[in-house]
Design a protein around this motif. Structure first.
Motif, mmCIF file in Angstrom:
data_model
loop_
_atom_site.group_PDB
_atom_site.id
_atom_site.type_symbol
_atom_site.label_atom_id
_atom_site.label_comp_id
_atom_site.label_asym_id
_atom_site.label_seq_id
_atom_site.Cartn_x
_atom_site.Cartn_y
_atom_site.Cartn_z
ATOM 1 N N ARG A 189 30.977 34.795 41.674
ATOM 2 C CA ARG A 189 29.636 35.285 41.366
ATOM 3 C C ARG A 189 29.108 36.076 42.554
ATOM 4 N NH1 ARG A 189 27.675 33.440 36.748
ATOM 5 N NH2 ARG A 189 25.578 34.214 37.174
ATOM 6 N N ALA A 190 28.449 37.178 42.242
ATOM 7 C CA ALA A 190 27.733 37.968 43.235
ATOM 8 C C ALA A 190 26.501 38.529 42.546
ATOM 9 C CB ALA A 190 28.599 39.103 43.774
ATOM 10 N N TYR A 191 25.392 38.536 43.248
ATOM 11 C CA TYR A 191 24.123 38.993 42.658
ATOM 12 C C TYR A 191 23.802 38.220 41.380
ATOM 13 C CZ TYR A 191 25.517 42.797 45.740
ATOM 14 O OH TYR A 191 25.956 43.515 46.825
ATOM 15 N N ASN A 192 24.230 36.964 41.348
ATOM 16 C CA ASN A 192 24.019 36.099 40.180
ATOM 17 C C ASN A 192 24.717 36.637 38.935
ATOM 18 O OD1 ASN A 192 23.018 33.680 39.144
ATOM 19 N ND2 ASN A 192 21.206 34.666 38.283
ATOM 20 N N LEU A 193 25.831 37.328 39.132
ATOM 21 C CA LEU A 193 26.647 37.854 38.037
ATOM 22 C C LEU A 193 28.084 37.363 38.204
ATOM 23 C CD1 LEU A 193 25.598 41.623 37.966
ATOM 24 C CD2 LEU A 193 25.034 39.921 36.228
ATOM 25 N N PRO A 194 28.825 37.198 37.103
ATOM 26 C CA PRO A 194 30.262 36.944 37.241
ATOM 27 C C PRO A 194 30.966 38.210 37.706
ATOM 28 C CG PRO A 194 29.663 37.152 34.918
ATOM 29 C CD PRO A 194 28.381 37.175 35.694
ATOM 30 N N VAL A 195 31.762 38.114 38.744
ATOM 31 C CA VAL A 195 32.509 39.252 39.269
ATOM 32 C C VAL A 195 33.952 38.815 39.493
ATOM 33 C CG1 VAL A 195 30.493 40.327 40.357
ATOM 34 C CG2 VAL A 195 31.891 38.720 41.658
ATOM 35 N N HIS A 196 34.808 39.771 39.765
ATOM 36 C CA HIS A 196 36.234 39.497 39.912
ATOM 37 C C HIS A 196 36.707 40.005 41.266
ATOM 38 C CE1 HIS A 196 36.314 38.470 35.639
ATOM 39 N NE2 HIS A 196 35.551 39.536 35.469
ATOM 40 N N GLN A 197 37.562 39.232 41.880
ATOM 41 C CA GLN A 197 38.115 39.593 43.182
ATOM 42 C C GLN A 197 39.608 39.337 43.191
ATOM 43 O OE1 GLN A 197 37.365 37.005 46.409
ATOM 44 N NE2 GLN A 197 37.975 38.453 47.991
ATOM 45 N N SER A 198 40.355 40.317 43.656
ATOM 46 C CA SER A 198 41.790 40.105 43.814
ATOM 47 C C SER A 198 42.027 38.946 44.771
ATOM 48 C CB SER A 198 42.457 41.369 44.358
ATOM 49 O OG SER A 198 43.820 41.113 44.659
ATOM 50 N N ARG A 199 43.012 38.118 44.450
ATOM 51 C CA ARG A 199 43.361 37.020 45.351
ATOM 52 C C ARG A 199 44.653 37.303 46.109
ATOM 53 N NH1 ARG A 199 46.785 33.271 42.454
ATOM 54 N NH2 ARG A 199 46.951 33.769 40.241
ATOM 55 N N HIS A 200 45.140 38.544 46.005
ATOM 56 C CA HIS A 200 46.326 38.916 46.771
ATOM 57 C C HIS A 200 45.887 39.287 48.190
ATOM 58 C CE1 HIS A 200 49.970 40.846 48.127
ATOM 59 N NE2 HIS A 200 50.587 40.484 47.013
ATOM 60 N N PRO A 201 46.409 38.619 49.214
ATOM 61 C CA PRO A 201 45.942 38.875 50.586
ATOM 62 C C PRO A 201 46.058 40.329 51.014
ATOM 63 C CG PRO A 201 47.289 36.891 50.511
ATOM 64 C CD PRO A 201 47.414 37.540 49.160
ATOM 65 N N ARG A 202 47.128 41.013 50.605
ATOM 66 C CA ARG A 202 47.293 42.398 51.044
ATOM 67 C C ARG A 202 46.291 43.319 50.368
ATOM 68 N NH1 ARG A 202 53.497 44.148 50.845
ATOM 69 N NH2 ARG A 202 52.508 46.048 51.685
ATOM 70 N N VAL A 203 45.976 43.066 49.109
ATOM 71 C CA VAL A 203 44.960 43.876 48.433
ATOM 72 C C VAL A 203 43.596 43.641 49.081
ATOM 73 C CG1 VAL A 203 43.762 44.307 46.259
ATOM 74 C CG2 VAL A 203 46.237 43.907 46.263
ATOM 75 N N CYS A 204 43.264 42.361 49.327
ATOM 76 C CA CYS A 204 41.979 42.050 49.972
ATOM 77 C C CYS A 204 41.883 42.710 51.343
ATOM 78 C CB CYS A 204 41.808 40.545 50.108
ATOM 79 S SG CYS A 204 41.517 39.679 48.549
ATOM 80 N N ALA A 205 42.978 42.657 52.110
ATOM 81 C CA ALA A 205 42.968 43.254 53.449
ATOM 82 C C ALA A 205 42.810 44.768 53.362
ATOM 83 C CB ALA A 205 44.260 42.887 54.188
ATOM 84 N N TRP A 206 43.479 45.399 52.383
ATOM 85 C CA TRP A 206 43.371 46.856 52.249
ATOM 86 C C TRP A 206 41.943 47.258 51.896
ATOM 87 C CZ3 TRP A 206 41.894 50.934 49.402
ATOM 88 C CH2 TRP A 206 42.437 52.184 49.709
ATOM 89 N N VAL A 207 41.351 46.555 50.945
ATOM 90 C CA VAL A 207 39.978 46.872 50.554
ATOM 91 C C VAL A 207 39.030 46.667 51.732
ATOM 92 C CG1 VAL A 207 38.060 46.222 49.048
ATOM 93 C CG2 VAL A 207 40.374 46.392 48.115
ATOM 94 N N ARG A 208 39.198 45.569 52.444
ATOM 95 C CA ARG A 208 38.344 45.295 53.600
ATOM 96 C C ARG A 208 38.457 46.410 54.634
ATOM 97 N NH1 ARG A 208 40.419 40.778 54.950
ATOM 98 N NH2 ARG A 208 41.875 41.607 56.493
ATOM 99 N N ASP A 209 39.695 46.830 54.946
ATOM 100 C CA ASP A 209 39.883 47.886 55.939
ATOM 101 C C ASP A 209 39.309 49.211 55.456
ATOM 102 O OD1 ASP A 209 41.153 46.034 57.527
ATOM 103 O OD2 ASP A 209 43.192 46.733 57.077
ATOM 104 N N ALA A 210 39.469 49.509 54.157
ATOM 105 C CA ALA A 210 38.940 50.754 53.617
ATOM 106 C C ALA A 210 37.418 50.779 53.694
ATOM 107 C CB ALA A 210 39.407 50.943 52.170
ATOM 108 N N VAL A 211 36.777 49.674 53.327
ATOM 109 C CA VAL A 211 35.316 49.620 53.379
ATOM 110 C C VAL A 211 34.833 49.697 54.825
ATOM 111 C CG1 VAL A 211 33.290 48.199 52.881
ATOM 112 C CG2 VAL A 211 35.101 48.428 51.185
ATOM 113 N N ASP A 212 35.538 49.063 55.752
ATOM 114 C CA ASP A 212 35.175 49.162 57.164
ATOM 115 C C ASP A 212 35.263 50.616 57.644
ATOM 116 O OD1 ASP A 212 34.655 46.483 57.394
ATOM 117 O OD2 ASP A 212 36.543 45.974 58.393
#
Length: 279
Positions: free
Chosen positions: A58-81
């Motif tokens: 949940r984010a903003y009181n809504l159901p949301v989806h997040q990849s649970r693959h560590p490499r995908v999460c790391a790539w998204v984090r680095d891209a947003v940074d």
């Protein structure tokens, strides 16, 4: 100029309203948290990865989806940074999550965030260096199926900021509406072909210098995705897409940006071909 994610001399800052340093840093973190949520939801609703590889949180009181693959999460984090670093410089006009056909490399979709009207972020970079950066915003608190870390999106008291300029409850409401509209559009759009890939791109302001350095987080986009500039009089053929769907205009206090999705010619052609083959 358009760059893809695969620091230099400061560029002129954004022309939006000036904010006190604490509010500017807080608002920028709210937006980058929002962008992270949007990217993960785009990956889920557009079928870039199997649905079973995502957690529901949940984010903003809504159901949301997040990849649970560590490499995908790391790539998204680095891209947003990397996007955040350019936002601090005031260099970014638009942010795009670009989906390509993995075989023909045609542009299927571009999920756009127009941030040309963002407020000025002067001093934020120095503050973040003192605070040891903006933290891990990509993975949030969702790895255990809980809630995303939304400390950046509110001031804890549900009301306006201390000087009354930013009402964080209103910011949350506007970002919630944008996430909801993006999820609805992603769920209802024509499915993409198998094997699609994605990247994150920024379209720079004309006066901004390209970010260079080592390691190099950005590379120039393909010519078909280069925007119009002083050096390039005509935009690339895939800019704007064959069909554009507005998603949301977010306007609350000093925060203003627009979201839309562009469907590329390659996607329209693929959909037409697939429909013909079923007849």
């Amino acid at each position: 100029m358009s760059l893809e994610n695969s620091h230099h001399q400061p560029a002129p800052p954004s022309e939006g309203p000036f904010l006190p340093l604490p509010q500017a840093s807080h608002l920028l973190t709210s937006f980058t948290q929002f962008l992270t949520v949007c990217i993960h939801n785009i990956l889920y609703y557009r079928g870039l990865y199997p649905s079973q590889t995502f957690l529901t949180s949940r984010a903003y009181n809504l159901p949301v989806h997040q990849s649970r693959h560590p490499r995908v999460c790391a790539w998204v984090r680095d891209a947003v940074d990397a996007v955040r670093a350019q936002l601090v410089r005031g260099a970014v006009e638009r942010i795009a999550v670009v989906i390509h056909d993995g075989r023909a490399r045609g542009v299927m979709e571009r999920w756009m965030f127009d941030v040309a009207g963002f407020p000025a972020w002067q001093g934020v970079a120095g503050r973040e260096q003192q605070d040891s950066g903006g933290g891990d915003i990509a993975e949030g608190g969702a790895e255990d199926g809980g809630e995303w870390d939304e400390d950046a999106a509110g001031d804890g008291n549900g009301g306006a900021a201390e000087d009354g300029k930013v009402n964080w409850t209103d910011v949350d409401e506007q970002l919630r509406a944008a996430v909801r509209r993006l999820a609805y559009a992603g769920e209802k759009m024509t499915p993409l072909p198998a094997g699609c890939t994605f990247t994150v791109a920024v379209e720079l302001r004309d006066e901004s210098e390209a970010p260079i350095g080592h390691p190099q987080p950005w590379v120039p986009s393909q010519p078909n995705l280069q925007t119009k500039s002083k050096q390039k009089q005509n935009p690339g053929e895939d800019i704007g897409g064959a069909k554009t769907t507005p998603l949301r205009i977010v306007e609350v206090g000093p925060l203003f940006f627009e979201c839309w999705v562009e469907e590329g010619k390659a996607k329209i052609e693929h959909s037409s071909t697939a429909a013909s083959s079923k007849e």
